[in-house]
Design a protein around this motif. Structure first.
Motif, PDB file in Angstrom:
ATOM      1  N   LEU A   1       0.809  -1.220   0.000  1.00  0.00           N
ATOM      2  CA  LEU A   1       0.000   0.000   0.000  1.00  0.00           C
ATOM      3  C   LEU A   1       0.841   1.269   0.000  1.00  0.00           C
ATOM      4  O   LEU A   1       0.414   2.306  -0.483  1.00  0.00           O
ATOM      5  CB  LEU A   1      -0.928   0.019   1.217  1.00  0.00           C
ATOM      6  N   ASN A   2       2.029   1.190   0.580  1.00  0.00           N
ATOM      7  CA  ASN A   2       2.920   2.341   0.641  1.00  0.00           C
ATOM      8  C   ASN A   2       4.305   1.892   0.169  1.00  0.00           C
ATOM      9  O   ASN A   2       5.174   1.588   0.980  1.00  0.00           O
ATOM     10  CB  ASN A   2       2.984   2.894   2.067  1.00  0.00           C
ATOM     11  N   PRO A   3       4.507   1.853  -1.151  1.00  0.00           N
ATOM     12  CA  PRO A   3       5.758   1.327  -1.692  1.00  0.00           C
ATOM     13  C   PRO A   3       6.985   2.202  -1.421  1.00  0.00           C
ATOM     14  O   PRO A   3       8.095   1.828  -1.798  1.00  0.00           O
ATOM     15  CB  PRO A   3       5.487   1.205  -3.192  1.00  0.00           C
ATOM     16  N   THR A   4       6.808   3.318  -0.742  1.00  0.00           N
ATOM     17  CA  THR A   4       7.960   4.162  -0.397  1.00  0.00           C
ATOM     18  C   THR A   4       8.576   3.783   0.954  1.00  0.00           C
ATOM     19  O   THR A   4       9.556   4.401   1.366  1.00  0.00           O
ATOM     20  CB  THR A   4       7.553   5.650  -0.363  1.00  0.00           C
ATOM     21  N   ILE A   5       8.023   2.763   1.626  1.00  0.00           N
ATOM     22  CA  ILE A   5       8.553   2.328   2.931  1.00  0.00           C
ATOM     23  C   ILE A   5      10.011   1.910   2.759  1.00  0.00           C
ATOM     24  O   ILE A   5      10.354   1.148   1.858  1.00  0.00           O
ATOM     25  CB  ILE A   5       7.732   1.152   3.511  1.00  0.00           C
ATOM     26  N   LYS A   6      10.843   2.427   3.663  1.00  0.00           N
ATOM     27  CA  LYS A   6      12.279   2.129   3.611  1.00  0.00           C
ATOM     28  C   LYS A   6      12.741   1.478   4.901  1.00  0.00           C
ATOM     29  O   LYS A   6      12.189   1.716   5.972  1.00  0.00           O
ATOM     30  CB  LYS A   6      13.072   3.409   3.358  1.00  0.00           C
ATOM     31  N   ASP A   7      13.781   0.681   4.764  1.00  0.00           N
ATOM     32  CA  ASP A   7      14.450   0.079   5.905  1.00  0.00           C
ATOM     33  C   ASP A   7      15.027   1.196   6.768  1.00  0.00           C
ATOM     34  O   ASP A   7      15.545   2.187   6.236  1.00  0.00           O
ATOM     35  CB  ASP A   7      15.557  -0.835   5.375  1.00  0.00           C
ATOM     36  N   ILE A   8      14.954   1.050   8.090  1.00  0.00           N
ATOM     37  CA  ILE A   8      15.413   2.131   8.981  1.00  0.00           C
ATOM     38  C   ILE A   8      16.927   2.210   9.097  1.00  0.00           C
ATOM     39  O   ILE A   8      17.451   3.233   9.520  1.00  0.00           O
ATOM     40  CB  ILE A   8      14.791   2.024  10.395  1.00  0.00           C
ATOM     41  N   TYR A   9      17.643   1.174   8.727  1.00  0.00           N
ATOM     42  CA  TYR A   9      19.102   1.165   8.893  1.00  0.00           C
ATOM     43  C   TYR A   9      19.840   1.646   7.643  1.00  0.00           C
ATOM     44  O   TYR A   9      20.724   2.471   7.735  1.00  0.00           O
ATOM     45  CB  TYR A   9      19.598  -0.241   9.261  1.00  0.00           C
TER      46      TYR A   9
ATOM     47  N   SER B   1      22.068   1.623  17.167  1.00  0.00           N
ATOM     48  CA  SER B   1      22.319   2.903  17.829  1.00  0.00           C
ATOM     49  C   SER B   1      20.995   3.640  18.030  1.00  0.00           C
ATOM     50  O   SER B   1      20.266   3.907  17.076  1.00  0.00           O
ATOM     51  CB  SER B   1      23.260   3.752  16.977  1.00  0.00           C
ATOM     52  N   TRP B   2      20.701   3.953  19.283  1.00  0.00           N
ATOM     53  CA  TRP B   2      19.445   4.650  19.598  1.00  0.00           C
ATOM     54  C   TRP B   2      19.381   5.995  18.879  1.00  0.00           C
ATOM     55  O   TRP B   2      18.378   6.332  18.261  1.00  0.00           O
ATOM     56  CB  TRP B   2      19.319   4.841  21.108  1.00  0.00           C
ATOM     57  N   LYS B   3      20.474   6.744  18.953  1.00  0.00           N
ATOM     58  CA  LYS B   3      20.501   8.089  18.350  1.00  0.00           C
ATOM     59  C   LYS B   3      20.302   8.041  16.835  1.00  0.00           C
ATOM     60  O   LYS B   3      19.658   8.917  16.271  1.00  0.00           O
ATOM     61  CB  LYS B   3      21.823   8.791  18.667  1.00  0.00           C
ATOM     62  N   LEU B   4      20.854   7.033  16.197  1.00  0.00           N
ATOM     63  CA  LEU B   4      20.753   6.951  14.743  1.00  0.00           C
ATOM     64  C   LEU B   4      19.417   6.393  14.259  1.00  0.00           C
ATOM     65  O   LEU B   4      18.946   6.775  13.194  1.00  0.00           O
ATOM     66  CB  LEU B   4      21.873   6.074  14.178  1.00  0.00           C
ATOM     67  N   TYR B   5      18.799   5.475  15.017  1.00  0.00           N
ATOM     68  CA  TYR B   5      17.701   4.707  14.447  1.00  0.00           C
ATOM     69  C   TYR B   5      16.348   4.810  15.141  1.00  0.00           C
ATOM     70  O   TYR B   5      15.342   4.440  14.531  1.00  0.00           O
ATOM     71  CB  TYR B   5      18.096   3.227  14.336  1.00  0.00           C
ATOM     72  N   PHE B   6      16.281   5.276  16.378  1.00  0.00           N
ATOM     73  CA  PHE B   6      14.974   5.239  17.037  1.00  0.00           C
ATOM     74  C   PHE B   6      13.948   6.129  16.334  1.00  0.00           C
ATOM     75  O   PHE B   6      12.798   5.717  16.164  1.00  0.00           O
ATOM     76  CB  PHE B   6      15.028   5.603  18.528  1.00  0.00           C
ATOM     77  N   ASN B   7      14.321   7.326  15.927  1.00  0.00           N
ATOM     78  CA  ASN B   7      13.336   8.204  15.267  1.00  0.00           C
ATOM     79  C   ASN B   7      12.820   7.585  13.970  1.00  0.00           C
ATOM     80  O   ASN B   7      11.629   7.695  13.656  1.00  0.00           O
ATOM     81  CB  ASN B   7      13.914   9.599  15.024  1.00  0.00           C
ATOM     82  N   SER B   8      13.692   6.913  13.234  1.00  0.00           N
ATOM     83  CA  SER B   8      13.250   6.224  12.015  1.00  0.00           C
ATOM     84  C   SER B   8      12.310   5.077  12.350  1.00  0.00           C
ATOM     85  O   SER B   8      11.305   4.869  11.666  1.00  0.00           O
ATOM     86  CB  SER B   8      14.451   5.695  11.232  1.00  0.00           C
ATOM     87  N   LEU B   9      12.639   4.336  13.409  1.00  0.00           N
ATOM     88  CA  LEU B   9      11.740   3.263  13.848  1.00  0.00           C
ATOM     89  C   LEU B   9      10.383   3.846  14.235  1.00  0.00           C
ATOM     90  O   LEU B   9       9.342   3.334  13.813  1.00  0.00           O
ATOM     91  CB  LEU B   9      12.334   2.502  15.041  1.00  0.00           C
ATOM     92  N   GLY B  10      10.387   4.920  15.017  1.00  0.00           N
ATOM     93  CA  GLY B  10       9.135   5.549  15.432  1.00  0.00           C
ATOM     94  C   GLY B  10       8.303   6.009  14.249  1.00  0.00           C
ATOM     95  O   GLY B  10       7.088   5.792  14.216  1.00  0.00           O
TER      96      GLY B  10
END
Length: 175
Positions: free
Chosen positions: A33-41, A87-96
């Motif tokens: 449904l949202n083909p722009t979804i990207k891996d967070i890493y 890394s929390w600083k690098l990836y948590f906002n992307s995960l959220g």
């Protein structure tokens, strides 16, 4: 009972079978449904990738497959991360942001809502967390704050227990 060490019984005797097929289908529906979804890493578009489901806080520590800790990534990135803490600083906002987009689609799209209802009984076992994170009408900031409230104590506990931090660098581990 030791609340500071999650999943003791599953660590002493591993479950014979862990099944993330329903979670994989849930994320495939979202990505369709949202083909722009990207891996967070690696910021890789997931539409044409062979998907793997990653535990943000490693399964080796949490010993559960709760939805709030699961997200799609590529098989190679998941292998690279292994049992390390991102890394929390690098990836948590992307995960959220990724988890919030899934939350939005669950509320907007019948197919995603259907897949969510199929996985909830198996991958959302804490009713308090389920009510907190998946309540109707949450804005992005509130959702991410609630996700952080759920995941950060577990993350910090894993870190204090010796799990090393990791960041993705094109397939090379950086600790």
């Amino acid at each position: 009972r030791n609340p500071n060490v999650p999943g003791i019984s599953d660590k002493l005797k591993r479950p014979e079978k862990r099944d993330l097929a329903k979670v994989t289908e849930y994320w495939k529906t979202i990505i369709t449904l949202n083909p722009t979804i990207k891996d967070i890493y690696g910021n890789i578009n997931m539409q044409n990738e062979k998907m793997s489901i990653d535990h943000f806080v490693p399964w080796q520590y949490v010993a559960h497959d709760e939805l709030w800790n699961l997200h799609p990534t590529t098989k190679s990135i998941n292998s690279s991360k292994s049992n390390l803490l991102p890394s929390w600083k690098l990836y948590f906002n992307s995960l959220g942001s990724l988890e919030y987009r899934a939350y939005e689609l669950k509320n907007e799209n019948e197919a995603v809502a259907h897949e969510f209802l199929k996985i909830a009984p198996y991958h959302l076992n804490n009713q308090e967390i389920r009510n907190q994170l998946y309540a109707d009408g949450l804005d992005k900031n509130t959702f991410i704050e609630r996700l952080e409230h759920v995941i950060k104590p577990v993350y910090e506990s894993a870190h204090m227990s010796g799990f090393k931090e990791w960041s993705y660098n094109g397939g090379k581990n950086i600790q």
